[in-house]
Design an enzyme around this catalytic site. Structure first.
Site, PDB file in Angstrom:
ATOM      1  N   HIS A   1       0.737  -1.341   0.155  1.00  0.00           N
ATOM      2  CA  HIS A   1      -0.063  -0.073   0.068  1.00  0.00           C
ATOM      3  C   HIS A   1       0.850   1.036  -0.077  1.00  0.00           C
ATOM      4  CE1 HIS A   1      -3.272  -3.147   0.771  1.00  0.00           C
ATOM      5  NE2 HIS A   1      -3.811  -1.948   0.064  1.00  0.00           N
TER       6      HIS A   1
ATOM      7  N   GLU B   1     -11.254 -10.514  -5.117  1.00  0.00           N
ATOM      8  CA  GLU B   1      -9.868 -10.480  -4.406  1.00  0.00           C
ATOM      9  C   GLU B   1      -9.147 -11.597  -3.817  1.00  0.00           C
ATOM     10  OE1 GLU B   1      -8.954  -6.574  -2.614  1.00  0.00           O
ATOM     11  OE2 GLU B   1     -10.710  -7.049  -1.308  1.00  0.00           O
TER      12      GLU B   1
ATOM     13  N   ASP C   1      -4.760  -8.074  -4.581  1.00  0.00           N
ATOM     14  CA  ASP C   1      -4.831  -9.247  -3.507  1.00  0.00           C
ATOM     15  C   ASP C   1      -4.972 -10.353  -4.281  1.00  0.00           C
ATOM     16  OD1 ASP C   1      -4.465  -7.987  -1.042  1.00  0.00           O
ATOM     17  OD2 ASP C   1      -6.201  -6.729  -1.129  1.00  0.00           O
TER      18      ASP C   1
ATOM     19  N   CYS D   1      -9.733  -3.110 -10.643  1.00  0.00           N
ATOM     20  CA  CYS D   1      -9.143  -1.706  -9.700  1.00  0.00           C
ATOM     21  C   CYS D   1      -7.957  -2.021  -9.148  1.00  0.00           C
ATOM     22  CB  CYS D   1     -10.250  -1.211  -8.719  1.00  0.00           C
ATOM     23  SG  CYS D   1     -10.461  -2.521  -7.437  1.00  0.00           S
TER      24      CYS D   1
HETATM   25  C1  PEP Z   1      -6.462  -4.863  -4.789  1.00  0.00           C
HETATM   26  O1  PEP Z   1      -6.314  -5.774  -3.824  1.00  0.00           O
HETATM   27  O2  PEP Z   1      -6.279  -5.079  -6.273  1.00  0.00           O
HETATM   28  C2  PEP Z   1      -7.202  -3.625  -4.638  1.00  0.00           C
HETATM   29  C3  PEP Z   1      -7.683  -2.699  -5.406  1.00  0.00           C
HETATM   30  O3  PEP Z   1      -7.118  -3.248  -3.214  1.00  0.00           O
HETATM   31  P1  PEP Z   1      -5.980  -2.811  -2.302  1.00  0.00           P
HETATM   32  O4  PEP Z   1      -4.991  -2.508  -3.293  1.00  0.00           O
HETATM   33  O5  PEP Z   1      -6.133  -1.489  -1.443  1.00  0.00           O
HETATM   34  O6  PEP Z   1      -5.918  -4.004  -1.359  1.00  0.00           O
HETATM   35 MG    MG Z   2      -7.365  -5.486  -1.940  1.00  0.00          MG
END
Ligand code: PEP
Ligand code: MG
Length: 596
Positions: free
Chosen positions: A213, A456, A480, A527
């Site tokens: 993150h 995910e 994820d 996403c």
């Molecule tokens: C993902 O897991 O691809 C996602 C968009 O959520 P995050 O990266 O915030 O876990």
């Molecule tokens: Mg995620």
């Protein structure tokens, strides 16, 4: 001496600047720039604090002198003398003045920076006794910092504004306009948020994975960054010139003039390429065969909507709402505060849809750096995201009410992260209904929302029917999905070479989710970071994806890619890739290019 270190490329582009080592010592302090008018006041703050500590030590020394040898050992007095001497050390004093006057660092930052500089000298000493004096220096620095807390300090300002980040004359200009490169052992997502819109031209960390993150926030800041650059915070010294090659994931320290010139050229070239992309801003996102593609933005804070609009996003596909909750020292935002933030986001998008994801806390996104709620055995597999929300129903209901209220001001989509079980889906939907009832009982206005699930976890992708039954739309979180399919911690640099979103298993789960979603007539978006990776655009189009959500800075590059794509031709090729256990051996793309 010039040397280079390899890490993991996070953000594209070249950055050149002076290294700023932050929080690499155990003294973690606020870092902010002061107004030039405050320079002498800031120097006074350090001087007053230093004098306070010196007076304290002298008082101690005189009381030791009055004690017998049994009450206070001789060594104690000797140590106090050393502390007094270090406090008055010219190098410390002059250095602190330099950082405040020439760089406009706040007093605490200047002091810890100079501590780093001097500590290096101690590290290089042959004599054990002298080397150990570094600990004394840290102790007195800590005391001065402590004393400074008692001295009136200006209101903390974030690191932003007032300084150019463009490339000055590298070798001559040593004024406050020098671009700065942040070098740290690690930065939490909350730290990164603080550095957002800051003056830093790039950043480097010792640890971290490509889709951690921290890396994601860096990408949203759109500055060159490399993570997993092992030992960079030890090898690079405060104020060294540093080049970040965000394309290759390479960091060059102390570059020679010829290397500087080469990277300076590449940097200007990159800037030119980017400015050319802006010509596509108003071009409709339609493929060669007429398929309309939705390009949405991923954001972390309401103010990011400005960048989304500037990049031509047609909505927000992912608002990572957890960033509103981070670094709050357990004082979570209440309903009103959240409502204001969501409403600002909705209004910031001027009528375009906004997808708000419910809090996804846990794993590499702790609520607070100093609260170690993620000390479970395996935080990525623990109480994260919807699991955490369902375990804290009062907190979750507060968030749901705030989102529902914001929906009265525009199109809001609610997205639920990390679902795997049908029972979790039912509990979540029941709580959403309950939040509506609470608002009804209060007579509070709220709007309609569409509800979607993030896909995910492999279990979700493999049991998609239940998700299609309950939800209006799906959004694939490839970050994820890759982590959980391949059993690779996405934040762990030591296994980063095995973190591969193009592994056939991941691609099959992505492709089947898109296909099943479409067959059921439910919109499917991606996403995760894959959506903003131009190397993946054609493959995703070939799989049938028509909705991509990414950092605003990636939108135009992806648009350029899709404008050249023909989805009818890409579909059979994508199928071949997805069905192959060794996709590297597949045919070239329809246009002759290799797919990665
Ligand atoms: C993902 O897991 O691809 C996602 C968009 O959520 P995050 O990266 O915030 O876990
Ligand atoms: Mg995620």
């Amino acid at each position: 001496m010039t040397f280079s270190i390899h890490g993991l490329a996070v953000t594209r582009g070249i950055a050149i600047g002076r290294a700023v080592l932050v929080a690499s010592s155990r003294l973690d302090v606020a870092h902010y720039f002061i107004e030039p008018a405050r320079v002498s006041a800031e120097i006074d703050r350090v001087r007053t604090a230093r004098d306070t500590v010196a007076a304290e030590i002298r008082r101690l020394l005189s009381s030791i002198a009055q004690m017998g040898p049994h009450e206070a050992p001789q060594e104690l007095a000797a140590l106090m003398e050393v502390h007094l001497m270090l406090l008055q050390d010219e190098e410390l004093i002059q250095g602190v003045k330099h950082w405040i006057t020439d760089r406009l660092y706040n007093a605490e930052w200047a002091l810890t920076t100079q501590l780093e500089v001097i500590a290096r000298h101690f590290d290089d000493m042959e004599d054990d006794y002298l080397r150990e004096r570094k600990a004394d220096l840290e102790q007195i620095t800590e005391k001065v910092l402590h004393a400074m807390r008692g001295v009136a300090s200006p209101v903390m300002q974030p690191l932003r504004g007032g300084r150019k980040t463009t490339q000055p004359d590298l070798l001559l200009d040593d004024t406050v306009d020098v671009p700065l490169i942040l070098v740290a052992h690690d930065l939490s997502p909350a730290d990164m948020l603080q550095f957002k819109q800051s003056v830093f031209a790039g950043f480097i960390t010792d640890v971290g994975g490509k889709t951690s993150h921290t890396a994601i926030v860096a990408r949203s800041m759109d500055i060159p960054a490399v993570v997993g650059v092992r030992l960079c915070s030890h090898l690079i010294r405060q104020d060294d010139w540093v080049i970040i090659d965000g394309d290759a994931g390479v960091v060059v320290a102390d570059p020679s003039p010829i290397i500087l010139a080469e990277y300076g050229f590449r940097q200007r070239q990159g800037e030119l390429d980017r400015s050319r992309l802006t010509r596509l801003l108003h071009t409709p996102a339609v493929t060669l065969d007429g398929q309309k593609i939705e390009l949405l933005a991923n954001i972390e804070m309401p103010e990011d909507t400005a960048a989304a609009i500037r990049a031509g996003a047609v909505g927000v596909g992912l608002f990572r709402s957890e960033f509103l909750f981070m670094g709050r020292h357990n004082k979570l935002p209440n309903e009103e505060e959240q409502y204001v933030a969501y409403r600002r986001t909705v209004e910031g998008m001027h009528g375009l849809p906004v997808t708000i994801r419910t809090i996804d806390i846990g794993a590499d996104k702790p609520l607070d750096d100093d609260v170690h709620e993620d000390t479970h055995l395996n935080p990525a597999l623990g109480l994260r995201a919807i699991r955490w929300s369902l375990s804290e129903p009062a907190m979750f209901l507060t968030q749901l009410r705030a989102v529902l209220r914001a929906a009265a001001h525009g199109q809001v989509y609610l997205l639920i992260p990390m679902l795997a079980h049908a029972c979790e889906i039912r509990q979540t939907l029941a709580l959403i209904d309950h939040a509506r009832v609470q608002l009804d009982n209060r007579g509070t206005v709220y709007g309609d929302i569409k509800i979607g699930a993030m896909i995910e976890i492999p279990a979700a992708a493999l049991t998609l029917k239940v998700f299609l039954k309950y939800f209006d739309f799906l959004s694939i979180g490839t970050n994820d999905l890759t982590q959980y399919t391949l059993a690779i911690d996405r934040a762990d640099a030591s296994v980063a070479h095995l973190y591969d979103p193009t592994h056939p298993a991941v691609l099959r789960l992505v492709a089947s989710t898109i296909a099943e979603g479409q067959a059921a007539g439910k919109p499917v978006c991606v996403c995760g970071e894959m959506a903003g990776d131009v190397a993946m655009t054609r493959l995703l189009l070939g799989m049938g994806l028509r909705s991509f959500s990414m950092h605003p800075s990636q939108i135009l590059a992806v648009k350029q890619e899709l404008l050249r794509a023909d989805t009818a031709k890409l579909a059979p090729w994508a199928l071949q890739i997805v069905e192959n256990d060794e996709p590297d051996t597949c045919d070239a793309l329809p246009n002759g290019a290799k797919w990665r």
